[in-house]
Design an enzyme around this catalytic site. Structure first.
Site, PDB file in Angstrom:
ATOM      1  N   SER A 159       0.868  -1.179   0.000  1.00 37.23           N
ATOM      2  CA  SER A 159       0.000   0.000   0.000  1.00 37.23           C
ATOM      3  C   SER A 159       0.900   1.222   0.000  1.00 37.23           C
ATOM      4  CB  SER A 159      -0.847   0.012   1.280  1.00 37.23           C
ATOM      5  OG  SER A 159      -1.520   1.247   1.437  1.00 37.23           O
ATOM      6  N   TYR A 172      -2.281  -0.398  10.587  1.00 35.30           N
ATOM      7  CA  TYR A 172      -2.278  -0.767   9.170  1.00 35.30           C
ATOM      8  C   TYR A 172      -0.944  -0.385   8.521  1.00 35.30           C
ATOM      9  CZ  TYR A 172      -3.900  -0.988   4.283  1.00 35.30           C
ATOM     10  OH  TYR A 172      -4.042  -1.288   2.945  1.00 35.30           O
TER      11      TYR A 172
HETATM   12  N1  LIG Z   1      -8.616  -0.663  -1.766  1.00 31.17           N
HETATM   13  C1  LIG Z   1      -7.608   0.123  -1.512  1.00 31.17           C
HETATM   14  O1  LIG Z   1      -7.727   1.341  -1.682  1.00 31.17           O
HETATM   15  C2  LIG Z   1      -6.286  -0.445  -1.081  1.00 31.17           C
HETATM   16  C3  LIG Z   1      -5.190   0.405  -1.066  1.00 31.17           C
HETATM   17  C4  LIG Z   1      -3.946  -0.113  -0.694  1.00 31.17           C
HETATM   18  C5  LIG Z   1      -3.826  -1.440  -0.359  1.00 31.17           C
HETATM   19  N2  LIG Z   1      -4.918  -2.244  -0.358  1.00 31.17           N
HETATM   20  C6  LIG Z   1      -4.728  -3.652  -0.016  1.00 31.17           C
HETATM   21  O2  LIG Z   1      -5.384  -4.446  -0.975  1.00 31.17           O
HETATM   22  C7  LIG Z   1      -5.642  -5.727  -0.423  1.00 31.17           C
HETATM   23  C8  LIG Z   1      -7.074  -6.095  -0.746  1.00 31.17           C
HETATM   24  O3  LIG Z   1      -7.927  -5.208  -0.067  1.00 31.17           O
HETATM   25  P1  LIG Z   1      -9.197  -4.523  -0.738  1.00 31.17           P
HETATM   26  O4  LIG Z   1      -9.013  -3.067  -0.632  1.00 31.17           O
HETATM   27  O5  LIG Z   1      -9.481  -5.137  -2.029  1.00 31.17           O
HETATM   28  O6  LIG Z   1     -10.309  -4.861   0.361  1.00 31.17           O
HETATM   29  P2  LIG Z   1     -11.482  -5.918   0.430  1.00 31.17           P
HETATM   30  O7  LIG Z   1     -12.438  -5.717  -0.674  1.00 31.17           O
HETATM   31  O8  LIG Z   1     -11.990  -5.818   1.829  1.00 31.17           O
HETATM   32  O9  LIG Z   1     -10.729  -7.305   0.203  1.00 31.17           O
HETATM   33  C9  LIG Z   1     -10.004  -7.904   1.240  1.00 31.17           C
HETATM   34  C10 LIG Z   1      -9.889  -9.381   0.931  1.00 31.17           C
HETATM   35  O10 LIG Z   1      -9.086  -9.987   1.956  1.00 31.17           O
HETATM   36  C11 LIG Z   1      -9.797 -11.097   2.463  1.00 31.17           C
HETATM   37  N3  LIG Z   1      -9.424 -11.427   3.834  1.00 31.17           N
HETATM   38  C12 LIG Z   1      -9.567 -10.712   4.959  1.00 31.17           C
HETATM   39  N4  LIG Z   1      -9.094 -11.406   6.014  1.00 31.17           N
HETATM   40  C13 LIG Z   1      -8.642 -12.589   5.524  1.00 31.17           C
HETATM   41  C14 LIG Z   1      -8.043 -13.730   6.098  1.00 31.17           C
HETATM   42  N5  LIG Z   1      -7.811 -13.836   7.406  1.00 31.17           N
HETATM   43  N6  LIG Z   1      -7.681 -14.758   5.271  1.00 31.17           N
HETATM   44  C15 LIG Z   1      -7.918 -14.685   3.940  1.00 31.17           C
HETATM   45  N7  LIG Z   1      -8.511 -13.659   3.340  1.00 31.17           N
HETATM   46  C16 LIG Z   1      -8.859 -12.617   4.139  1.00 31.17           C
HETATM   47  C17 LIG Z   1     -11.269 -10.709   2.365  1.00 31.17           C
HETATM   48  O11 LIG Z   1     -12.042 -11.882   2.459  1.00 31.17           O
HETATM   49  P3  LIG Z   1     -13.483 -11.895   3.202  1.00 31.17           P
HETATM   50  O12 LIG Z   1     -14.449 -11.362   2.182  1.00 31.17           O
HETATM   51  O13 LIG Z   1     -13.690 -13.337   3.520  1.00 31.17           O
HETATM   52  O14 LIG Z   1     -13.364 -11.033   4.416  1.00 31.17           O
HETATM   53  C18 LIG Z   1     -11.250 -10.081   0.975  1.00 31.17           C
HETATM   54  O15 LIG Z   1     -11.269 -11.069  -0.004  1.00 31.17           O
HETATM   55  C19 LIG Z   1      -5.332  -5.608   1.056  1.00 31.17           C
HETATM   56  O16 LIG Z   1      -4.057  -6.170   1.330  1.00 31.17           O
HETATM   57  C20 LIG Z   1      -5.305  -4.111   1.288  1.00 31.17           C
HETATM   58  O17 LIG Z   1      -4.521  -3.754   2.396  1.00 31.17           O
HETATM   59  C21 LIG Z   1      -6.149  -1.773  -0.702  1.00 31.17           C
END
Ligand SMILES: NC(=O)c1ccc[n+]([C@@H]2O[C@H](COP(=O)([O-])OP(=O)(O)OC[C@H]3O[C@@H](n4cnc5c(N)ncnc54)[C@H](OP(=O)(O)O)[C@@H]3O)[C@@H](O)[C@H]2O)c1
Length: 318
Positions: A159, A172
């Site tokens: 991130s 985070y």
């Molecule tokens: N969106 C952004 O703006 C952004 C920016 C920078 C970095 N990121 C990073 O991108 C990645 C994905 O996040 P996202 O933004 O796409 O959010 P998201 O839509 O909430 O996706 C998160 C994913 O992680 C899964 N997850 C959570 N806890 C878990 C566990 N213990 N074991 C396996 N899977 C688990 C969730 O599954 P469930 O549905 O089962 O909970 C979901 O599939 C993360 O690493 C986040 O830090 C996101």
């Protein structure tokens, strides 16, 4: 089998990198595991990879998500909670039994824990690290033999919070700073096996991550009441959680594709939706450089720093 056919067979068998199978149309189909593929960035990436003809093992936790992912061509859903070693071991077995090997691992699963550093519960801090930092460590360790066999790629969703550290987002940011170090150490160690390692560092894109954070806080009865930062936290809680106004993470998926398939993958892919997010991140990295350099016996002057920057720029262009 005639001798010449036998040697042709052996040639194909020995020369085909493990981790590669062939699609119905005969094109090369590489197998990639994406953790956290139920929503957001992971879902977008899994669908993009599958649409491009790759074979995706998509990690998810809920039955409805597993079913939805299994309904997509080229995707096989795998129940995978990155905090549960037994599920990780089962996932390795499933992939081994799949007979395709594994070319790519994308450590994407992640959660956000927010709160002031002097108040955040140790349970919450553990949870944050367990998913975002120990998750990639565990999963990578378990799948490393398969990735080494295929001389494949490992990439993790970091991130811009791996460079920035704002107020109330400390847990985070700590986890994502850890991913930066994880990536560099792993990359150095994997080099001798021909495995390339990178980190994709998104800015703010549409996903379920803030809703999930708020739901968890509500379930745990966490409110700003009684905090030394009550006012600031209330503002944070009242802020928009609807990320649907943000861009879809298509460009994040494109960065992963580069990291997985380009002949010259980059170590770091900062992918942001606007100039503002690029500016604060780059300025923070420069500010840290200046802080590192100032006020000690071995500081560099401006000219020397600019020369170092020019050298780094030249190296990145090669
Ligand atoms: N969106 C952004 O703006 C952004 C920016 C920078 C970095 N990121 C990073 O991108 C990645 C994905 O996040 P996202 O933004 O796409 O959010 P998201 O839509 O909430 O996706 C998160 C994913 O992680 C899964 N997850 C959570 N806890 C878990 C566990 N213990 N074991 C396996 N899977 C688990 C969730 O599954 P469930 O549905 O089962 O909970 C979901 O599939 C993360 O690493 C986040 O830090 C996101």
């Amino acid at each position: 089998m005639p001798n010449h056919l036998c040697s042709l067979y052996l040639f194909i068998f020995l020369c085909l990198p493990y981790g590669v199978a062939y699609a119905d149309d005969g094109s090369e189909q590489k197998a990639i595991l994406v953790t956290g593929a139920s929503t957001g960035i992971g879902r977008n990436l899994a669908e993009t990879l599958a649409a491009e003809g790759h074979f995706v093992y998509a990690g998810a936790r809920k039955m409805a998500d597993l079913d939805a992912l299994n309904a997509i061509d080229n995707i096989q859903a795998i129940r995978l909670d990155v905090t549960i070693q037994e599920q990780i071991d089962d996932a390795v077995e499933t992939v081994r039994n799949g007979g395709r090997g594994l070319y790519g691992l994308v450590n994407n699963a992640g959660v956000v824990v927010a709160g002031p550093m002097i108040e955040v519960d140790e349970d919450d801090m553990q949870f944050q690290m367990d998913v975002n930092l120990f998750g990639p460590y565990r999963v990578t360790k378990a799948f490393a033999p398969l990735i080494i066999e295929s001389k494949g790629r490992i990439t993790t969703t970091g991130s811009i919070s791996g460079i920035l550290s704002g107020t109330f987002i400390g847990p985070y940011s700590m986890s994502k700073h850890g991913i930066e170090a994880f990536t560099d150490s792993l990359a150095g160690e994997m080099e001798k096996f021909g495995v390339q390692v990178s980190v994709v560092e998104p800015g703010n894109y549409n996903s379920a991550i803030i809703d999930t954070m708020r739901n968890r806080m509500q379930q745990r009865g966490q409110t700003p009441e009684g905090s030394l930062f009550e006012e600031e936290l209330q503002q944070l809680m009242d802020g928009p959680s609807d990320r649907s106004r943000l861009k879809e993470p298509d460009e994040v998926a494109a960065a992963f594709l580069h990291a997985l398939f380009d002949d010259n993958p980059k170590r770091r892919y900062m992918v942001v939706p606007n100039q503002g997010e690029a500016e604060i991140t780059i300025k923070k990295a420069i500010e840290e450089l200046v802080q590192l350099n100032e006020g000690h016996e071995y500081s560099y002057d401006r000219e020397a720093l600019i020369m170092m920057l020019d050298e780094a720029l030249a190296a990145s262009e090669q």
